[in-house]
Scaffold this active site. Sequence first.
Site, PDB file in Angstrom:
ATOM      1  N   GLU A  90      32.455  27.221  14.233  1.00 19.01           N
ATOM      2  CA  GLU A  90      31.520  28.356  14.156  1.00 19.01           C
ATOM      3  C   GLU A  90      30.550  28.209  12.987  1.00 19.01           C
ATOM      4  O   GLU A  90      29.382  28.545  13.091  1.00 19.01           O
ATOM      5  CB  GLU A  90      32.325  29.642  14.003  1.00 19.01           C
ATOM      6  CG  GLU A  90      31.493  30.854  14.283  1.00 19.01           C
ATOM      7  CD  GLU A  90      32.204  32.122  13.859  1.00 19.01           C
ATOM      8  OE1 GLU A  90      31.519  33.129  13.733  1.00 19.01           O
ATOM      9  OE2 GLU A  90      33.424  32.073  13.637  1.00 19.01           O
ATOM     10  N   ASP A  91      31.060  27.711  11.832  1.00 20.91           N
ATOM     11  CA  ASP A  91      30.255  27.737  10.595  1.00 20.91           C
ATOM     12  C   ASP A  91      29.597  26.411  10.222  1.00 20.91           C
ATOM     13  O   ASP A  91      28.828  26.354   9.276  1.00 20.91           O
ATOM     14  CB  ASP A  91      31.136  28.180   9.412  1.00 20.91           C
ATOM     15  CG  ASP A  91      31.622  29.614   9.564  1.00 20.91           C
ATOM     16  OD1 ASP A  91      31.052  30.323  10.410  1.00 20.91           O
ATOM     17  OD2 ASP A  91      32.561  30.016   8.862  1.00 20.91           O
TER      18      ASP A  91
END
Length: 739
Positions: A90-91
């Site tokens: 996600e990051d």
Amino acid sequence: MQEINIELENKAIAQEYKELLRISYQTLTPEDKKLIRKAFDVAMDAHKDQRRKSGEAYFFHPIAVAKIVASEIGLGATAIAAALLHDVVEDTPITVQDIERMFNPKVAQLVEGLTKISKVQKEMNVSMQAENFRKMLLTLNDDVRVILIKIADRLHNMQTLDTMEDYKQVKIASETLYIYAPLAHRLGLYKIKNKLEDLGLKYTEPTLYNDIVSKIKETKEEQDAYIKDISDILKAALDIEKLDYIIKGRPKSIYSIYRKMKVQGVGFDEVYDKFALRIVYKSTPHEEKFLAWKIYSIVTDHYRPSPSRLRDWISSPKTTGYEALHITVMGPKGRWVEVQVRSERMDEIAEKGYAAHYKYKQGGSEESGLDIWLNLLKEALENSETNAVDFVEDFKMNLYSKEIFVFTPKGEIKSLPKGATSLDFAFSIHSEVGIRTRGTRVNGKLVPLNHELKSGDQIEVITSQYQKPTINWLDYVTTSRAKNKIKNVLNENTKKIAEEGKEILTRKLKHLKITLSESVINELVNFFKLKTSLDLFYRVGVGAIENQQLKDYATQKSNTFINFFKSKIKRTASTVNEDLHKQVINSNYDMLVFGPDQDKLDYKLSSCCNPIPGDEVFGFITINEGIKVHKKDCPNAISLQSNYAYRIILAKWIDSSQQEFKAILHITGMDTIGLTNKLTKVISDNMNVNIQSISLSGDAGIFKGQIAVIVQNNVILKKLIDNIKKIDGIEKVTREYNN
């Protein structure tokens, strides 16, 4: 200065890594350690430039989550690696495919599941919360470990919530109490559940929380001394019996004290059992039960037990797998104390739930309560057509509700949520049994299908191949499994009747020189103020639309000028949307009924809230104006319900085409062989007719009978009477009317 901080941080991270390996609940092989080390290095590199709101390196968060997964939930190397990597996709630029290439498909699958959930969280607002929760639960279909790692992630977020803005704290804490605590409870993670609830309360009701915490601190010395007095007496008695055990004294969780204060409406000092003693003993599997009851007899030799508060979860474990004996005894100074008796194995299952359960599941052949629950959950998710909020409420009921234990006729034990009915029990055996249920006996006595079961009841289900669920059955059940199955069958029946209805309609319109086409169907749907063509065909199928109404439609259709004129008006009217909205609602709910028996009574709609068909409503019995109907969220509802509860009457809108009526028929004729069989066959063969009671007698060749049938409308009843008259030997069929 910054350099030193980074150096210190790196040292702290290295220390955390060693700690992670040391506290792992499961034995790690050299391959496991390699996998964890690799995940650690990849995640640390991926997050190296990120910082949390508090200013510390972001990587402390994945490590903390991995530590919870390793020690408190007790999962193995695959889950620990996935926990370390849970925010990477996600990051950072790393993809799920990269993880599969670097590690293995299982780690990639868990990380992908966790990424799906966090996307859901980011988009969340109040109205979307329930829908997103349903999506989140769908990841359970892949692997329950996804949810377990998510619970660990939520726990660490709750432990570090101080740095967030106030409004975010309240939102995240409310969500935790709404979903994550019940989920942890259902997966058997009682220790984590208590932490989540306490932290949730800290941010949702800070004043109350701090008040309880300070009072626990104030009374700590006195409580410790009190627990020590009881422990010393029990230790002396247990040592004489040469038992290998430890005694832990612990206060009840802050949240459970808060809940008792709320439910009982009392202050902190009036909550009696604020602490519990736990006796955890060593035992072989063979002796576990024997030793538990031996300890029970030692405890009750010294302290008087409350018989109504003995909980034997050893003979009948909870579906979470929880096992223990809970004894509430009267301690010194007239105070109740809860004593929990568990073996080391039971204690591990209570603390770690899922993971410990599988550690002790030898051979893996026997399905645990958790496996059964997960299968039911998957079924509920796959079949769920309800709106998301109802789904979540149903789901929470099945998550959090207390359990009852009931028996089959053969003496097998079954667990159901508290509040379950005898019809729920039938569906819990098998959906086919549920669908065919004609009646139920509880403890040998015939009871209604909505009879609420109690622990210890023995239930026998009576089935019939002719039985079909009716719309009322949805009011008779509480479990989502039963509700979903009933809805599916009702939908199938509706479709079947609608197919027959379409053929009948085609035939009837032919007589009126009209060919059934798409445009004719649309006109008929509008003419009868219905919602869909399915509604139209269904109503024709059950006889709710009569020949005269179709003639009226044909007359109106022939008058093209009026038709054209009406359509013009419709296009320009400003209230068209509102009218359409009312039409849509009215199409499904066009009749108001009262009380548990759904009686039809005279009523007036109250002007303070103007209820419309489909609204949730209740009836209020006035002194001069009969029954007035109010919406449940009417501004006056609370005062009426609290001040005049005895004058409130249940009310609900129903679809009249789904409504059923009772009719009593008197039959006379010549008594011939097989007449009864012919009679019941004719009735059963008629669509949507159910025999409620039948009484037949023959005297010197003359046959007399009285039959009570349940029908949906007059048309079906007339058809039934005509068919009975055709039976050889029947002379007269009359309907009884009450004066």
